[in-house]
Design an enzyme around this catalytic site. Sequence first.
Site, PDB file in Angstrom:
ATOM      1  N   ASP A  46       3.467  -6.371   3.275  1.00 13.49           N
ATOM      2  CA  ASP A  46       3.033  -5.318   4.202  1.00 13.49           C
ATOM      3  C   ASP A  46       3.356  -5.716   5.632  1.00 13.49           C
ATOM      4  O   ASP A  46       2.493  -5.740   6.501  1.00 13.49           O
ATOM      5  CB  ASP A  46       1.532  -5.047   4.038  1.00 13.49           C
ATOM      6  CG  ASP A  46       1.041  -3.895   4.922  1.00 13.49           C
ATOM      7  OD1 ASP A  46       1.885  -3.093   5.367  1.00 13.49           O
ATOM      8  OD2 ASP A  46      -0.171  -3.811   5.180  1.00 13.49           O
ATOM      9  N   HIS A  68       3.505   2.210  12.921  1.00 14.32           N
ATOM     10  CA  HIS A  68       2.591   3.341  13.130  1.00 14.32           C
ATOM     11  C   HIS A  68       3.143   4.402  14.075  1.00 14.32           C
ATOM     12  O   HIS A  68       2.389   5.042  14.817  1.00 14.32           O
ATOM     13  CB  HIS A  68       1.233   2.849  13.660  1.00 14.32           C
ATOM     14  CG  HIS A  68       0.463   2.035  12.678  1.00 14.32           C
ATOM     15  ND1 HIS A  68      -0.797   1.524  12.961  1.00 14.32           N
ATOM     16  CD2 HIS A  68       0.751   1.631  11.411  1.00 14.32           C
ATOM     17  CE1 HIS A  68      -1.245   0.854  11.906  1.00 14.32           C
ATOM     18  NE2 HIS A  68      -0.313   0.904  10.955  1.00 14.32           N
ATOM     19  N   ASP A  90       6.229   0.584   6.858  1.00 11.50           N
ATOM     20  CA  ASP A  90       4.797   0.407   6.632  1.00 11.50           C
ATOM     21  C   ASP A  90       4.262   1.529   5.752  1.00 11.50           C
ATOM     22  O   ASP A  90       3.839   2.553   6.262  1.00 11.50           O
ATOM     23  CB  ASP A  90       4.072   0.383   7.976  1.00 11.50           C
ATOM     24  CG  ASP A  90       2.603   0.053   7.865  1.00 11.50           C
ATOM     25  OD1 ASP A  90       2.185  -0.489   6.823  1.00 11.50           O
ATOM     26  OD2 ASP A  90       1.868   0.336   8.826  1.00 11.50           O
ATOM     27  N   GLU A 148      -4.953   2.259   2.591  1.00  4.77           N
ATOM     28  CA  GLU A 148      -5.046   1.023   3.383  1.00  4.77           C
ATOM     29  C   GLU A 148      -5.198   1.327   4.861  1.00  4.77           C
ATOM     30  O   GLU A 148      -5.984   0.685   5.568  1.00  4.77           O
ATOM     31  CB  GLU A 148      -3.798   0.166   3.132  1.00  4.77           C
ATOM     32  CG  GLU A 148      -3.828  -1.200   3.793  1.00  4.77           C
ATOM     33  CD  GLU A 148      -3.270  -1.221   5.206  1.00  4.77           C
ATOM     34  OE1 GLU A 148      -3.444  -2.251   5.899  1.00  4.77           O
ATOM     35  OE2 GLU A 148      -2.649  -0.216   5.643  1.00  4.77           O
ATOM     36  N   GLU A 149      -4.432   2.304   5.347  1.00 10.30           N
ATOM     37  CA  GLU A 149      -4.398   2.575   6.777  1.00 10.30           C
ATOM     38  C   GLU A 149      -5.753   3.011   7.332  1.00 10.30           C
ATOM     39  O   GLU A 149      -6.054   2.808   8.505  1.00 10.30           O
ATOM     40  CB  GLU A 149      -3.339   3.630   7.094  1.00 10.30           C
ATOM     41  CG  GLU A 149      -1.912   3.222   6.760  1.00 10.30           C
ATOM     42  CD  GLU A 149      -1.377   2.094   7.619  1.00 10.30           C
ATOM     43  OE1 GLU A 149      -2.154   1.496   8.398  1.00 10.30           O
ATOM     44  OE2 GLU A 149      -0.173   1.789   7.503  1.00 10.30           O
ATOM     45  N   HIS A 156       0.835  -1.206   0.000  1.00 13.97           N
ATOM     46  CA  HIS A 156       0.000   0.000   0.000  1.00 13.97           C
ATOM     47  C   HIS A 156       0.865   1.250   0.000  1.00 13.97           C
ATOM     48  O   HIS A 156       1.874   1.333   0.694  1.00 13.97           O
ATOM     49  CB  HIS A 156      -1.022   0.000   1.141  1.00 13.97           C
ATOM     50  CG  HIS A 156      -0.454   0.023   2.528  1.00 13.97           C
ATOM     51  ND1 HIS A 156      -0.106   1.191   3.167  1.00 13.97           N
ATOM     52  CD2 HIS A 156      -0.206  -0.969   3.405  1.00 13.97           C
ATOM     53  CE1 HIS A 156       0.322   0.922   4.383  1.00 13.97           C
ATOM     54  NE2 HIS A 156       0.291  -0.381   4.561  1.00 13.97           N
TER      55      HIS A 156
END
Length: 455
Positions: free
Chosen positions: A344, A417, A283, A316-317, A271
């Site tokens: 991912d 994240h 990520d 995506e997130e 992504h």
Amino acid sequence: MALSLVTSSAVLAAEFTPAQLQTVAQLRDKALNSDLSWQLLTALTTEVGPRLPGTENDKKAVAWAQTQFQQLGFDKVWSEPATFPNWRRYHESASILTPSEQPLHLTALGNSISTPAGGISAEIVMFETLDELMAAADGSLTGKIAFINYRMNRDIDGNGYGPAVKARNKGAVEAAKKGAVAYLMRSVSTSEHRFAHTGGSHYQQGVTKIPTAAVANPDADQLARLVALGHKVTVKVDIRTEDLGEGTSYNVIGEITGSELPEQYVLIGGHLDSWDLGTGALDDGAGVALTMAAAKLIKDTQRPKRSVRVVLFAAEELGLWGAKAYFKQHEKHLHNIVAAAESDFGADVVYAFESNVHADSLPIVRAIAAQLAPLNVQYIAKNEAHGGPDLIPLAKAISAPIFGLHQDGTDYFDYHHTADDTLDKVEPSKLKQNTATYAVFAFMAADAPAMIKGK
């Protein structure tokens, strides 16, 4: 005799020629010595940076990806729109007020509403699990801040994420049902560092929306110690966010066209978006870079019979919005996907390979696994792979041939994240091994003597 013929037929269908295997070896060696994935990842994280869906950087990332695909010589390059809830983070701060003033490191969870002007100050009530919060008496949290202190476990396959993320997804809703004015949780993280981990959260229609945030693990420990000492712990939380309504971004797609069966294709990718705190290197910049590089290396080595399509999914997130849009748009032709795998899970080495295919296709899977073994990739024969998150809509739509190229996730949730998700956390040699693994897998699946079938 019939069984023997069927078995013999299946084995023959899985046989790759010596020339094909020689090409695989050349491709594997070329990928292990290529800096392309590192160059792509460096460019994305340096020239673009964080890529929260709907932001100017998200638009720059889309343009960057289109340009890179074209410059790499992909046969086809195009984009497809995807809509999503457009959310922004502007400010976040917190502190312990009683029994003594202390700063707290926290971050708003995606989709959180703002606190009232001046913030919210209230006593916290601590729970160890989401289930414990849900079991609390109705009204017992009126005027208070709920705090879940669930500790995520560390494992190579990241199996602690699922149980921990439940509190992120549902915590604010369950806290609001009990009367809470805000919701805090221990970060979904295995880190001991003072970085708060963001991530998506959700509200429920008919339930009051309350601000929701994640606290850095050392700060969660501090809160827990104060509660254990019997103190009344009061916290102030000040969050500024905005719901901008529906936004639009784009899945960016590059394809290497197959020489014999171009309508059939192997789907790989990652992504393109990221959270706004770091630069999204792990990520999912790594997944973007290594799958683009793998396809380019395939093209430069030998064009396979079937196409190799790299899909860089949008948003995506915030809830797999790009994936939902892609598989919806292509739903009439999903049967043309002969293999699908998403990267991912960071950039540590791929340590295992697993399929989820029809039994007839297992001889081909084993042949691929044999060529991944020199990369120190073990074969998991369970045939129960789930694939990456952007493949969830595909798995729900049809019984597609899905693969898991399992990366070592032991340290992944130390950075996931957070503001610490930056390029320096990626080791170039490990990224090369990932690239080689995806290149070998994608080439062999695309050049297989028979079409790989889903269950």
